[in-house]
Design a protein around this motif. Structure first.
Motif: not given
Ligand SMILES: [Zn+2]
Ligand SMILES: [Zn+2]
Lengths: 110, 410
Positions: B148-164, B180-191
């Protein structure tokens, strides 16, 4: 820019003489382009599966038999050494990239 | 450089012929349809990222499904594996298996459609109850386990904004405008997560340096020469490989530079030991990508990566060969493998770039949904990068010429 300077300095420490340092500057634009391309596109990045996967080895049996002595070699490294090669990487230039694009064309389940 | 003759004697190659991999049942208790809160019976259930547990949004009760390692004994017995064992959620996809499934709503009887290509849940249009698919239909949509996800969306948005933000100067102007980093989507990818029990055998030659010295090649030039001892080298060992993970969607397996899927690979590792048995409610509010490859499709890549792991494992015994080792013969005998399918959590920012020649490409900035590790691809403003590189080149030539001139004088 600092990275470019580092590249230049690192590459020149071997020989250390003026002419090779000078010649390295002639490649500055190309090095700059490559460093920036990779910084933005990161096409070289991948997960280092070979070193980061948890592994346990057991019952290691080693064989080391001297064949002969070699004299006056020009290369600082062994010719053809491949003990560090990685063949299962999927990113550009990786050994398995072709394998996987073939899967896309011929695979099952489509 | 010649490639060593890679020979594999794969004891599990008969998996097709005899067709009986051992199946590890992972959906014994799974039921599809209305997925209800055990306390109040409501169907409004979703992951609480803060606690990592499922939460009923009606009565606030929280619970989680069992740890997958413990439930299926996945961390045990890798050295005992023989043949192919696979989770029931890793079974071959039956080409005729429907991707879009129809369920009867258990509350009102309406027919509800779940498109498993992007989700294993749907809401009943009539009574608003939520329906889940938890049984493993052979279409690749329901895996053995989920992290399951444990990193909240806000943290992901920060990370992406900083990277860019660190990559703005040479970024494509349209990307800069539309980012616009707010457009980030949470996806479960198959492995597919694979444990391997194998025996490795490497033979070749290695060189150990005995002397380094200078020789005069002309009056004013000298060169370095080396003496070395040449050895026949062999390494024979058992190797257990734990949790080798390979993405199991066809599209994501293409990681060449014409895609940016490689950046998603680069944000690993995931703490797979914390994966839990599957429940569609962990996916509520996220999207998912269905597995569309089988064990046999992925076996060549798993074998190649297993050999890489074994080759690397031999390194620690090769310190004496400071000039290197050339393996002429590499053999990995796979005694046993265990395959388990998983959904792993990734925050994905996607940017669709339309190129002038009509082709298009998706650039991703991906954030690990557990660790926050970030990697991405930013489309380049080529005119600006080429002009700047040209300017650097001119400056380099000027400086280089001065150095050469100084060298001649001094
Ligand atoms: Zn409840
Ligand atoms: Zn209903």
């Amino acid at each position: 820019m600092t990275r470019l300077a580092e590249v230049t300095v690192l590459a020149s420490t071997d020989s250390g003489d003026w002419s090779s340092v000078g010649l390295l500057f002639f490649a500055a634009g190309f090095v700059f382009y490559a460093v920036m391309y990779l910084r933005y596109r990161n096409t070289d990045k991948r997960y280092q599966h070979e070193s980061r996967t948890r592994t346990v080895t057991n019952d290691m049996r080693a064989r080391d038999e001297k064949v002969r002595s070699l004299k006056g070699l020009k290369n600082s490294r062994m010719r053809g050494a491949n003990h560090r090669s990685v063949k299962g990487a999927l990113n550009s230039g990786g050994g398995a990239a072709k394998l996987m694009s073939a899967l896309g064309r011929h695979g099952t389940g489509r | 450089m010649t490639e060593p003759a890679a020979e594999r004697r794969d004891e599990s190659d008969d998996r097709q012929a005899d067709g009986t991999p051992q199946v590890l049942r992972t959906d014994a208790d799974a039921a599809s349809g209305l997925s209800k809160c055990p306390r109040c019976g409501a169907t409004q259930i979703a992951l609480n990222i803060g606690s990592g547990m499922l939460r009923c949004s009606f009565c606030r009760d929280e619970w989680s499904t069992p740890n997958a390692n413990e439930a299926f004994a996945l961390d045990q017995g890798v050295d005992q594996l023989t043949g192919v064992t696979m989770g029931s959620g890793s079974a071959d996809i039956v080409p005729s298996a429907e991707v879009v499934l129809t369920f009867k709503c258990g509350a009102c009887g309406a027919e509800i459609v779940i498109d498993t290509a992007s989700s294993t849940q749907a809401r009943c249009h009539w009574c608003r109850n939520k329906l889940s698919m938890n049984e493993q239909v052979p279409n690749g949509a329901v895996p053995d386990m989920v992290l399951p996800f444990s990193l909240p969306k806000e943290r992901a948005v920060e990370q992406i904004a900083q990277f860019v933000r660190k990559r703005r100067f040479f970024a494509h102007p349209r990307f800069r405008e539309e980012f616009n980093p707010e457009n980030v989507l949470g996806a479960y990818l198959p492995y597919m997560v694979v444990d391997v029990n194998a025996h490795a055998s490497f033979t070749g030659q290695g060189e150990h340096q005995t002397r380094r010295y200078s020789v005069k090649v002309s009056d004013d030039r000298s060169e370095t020469r080396y003496d070395a001892d040449l050895y026949d080298v062999g390494r024979d060992f058992d190797v257990e490989i734990h949790d080798l993970a390979v993405v199991s969607s066809r599209e994501r397996l293409d990681q060449r530079s014409s895609t940016s899927n490689n950046v998603i690979n680069a944000i690993r590792p995931f703490d797979l030991e914390n994966a839990v048995t599957y429940d569609s409610n962990y996916l509520a509010g996220f999207t998912s990508e269905r597995r569309d490859t089988n064990v046999a499709d992925l076996a060549p890549i798993v074998d190649a990566q297993s050999t890489d792991v074994a080759r690397h494992a031999a390194h620690s015994t090769l310190g004496f060969y400071d000039r290197g080792v050339r393996w002429d013969h590499e053999q990995l005998t796979v005694k046993g493998q265990r395959w388990v399918s998983a959904y792993l959590p990734v925050w994905l920012y996607s940017y669709h770039q339309e190129k002038k020649d009509g082709r298009s490409m998706v650039h991703y900035v991906a954030v690990n949904g557990r660790t926050g590790s970030v990697m991405g691809s930013v489309p380049i403003n080529y005119p600006r990068l080429l002009l700047t590189s040209a300017a650097v080149e001119v400056a380099g030539i000027v400086v280089g010429t001065i150095i050469l001139a100084l060298g001649a004088i001094l």
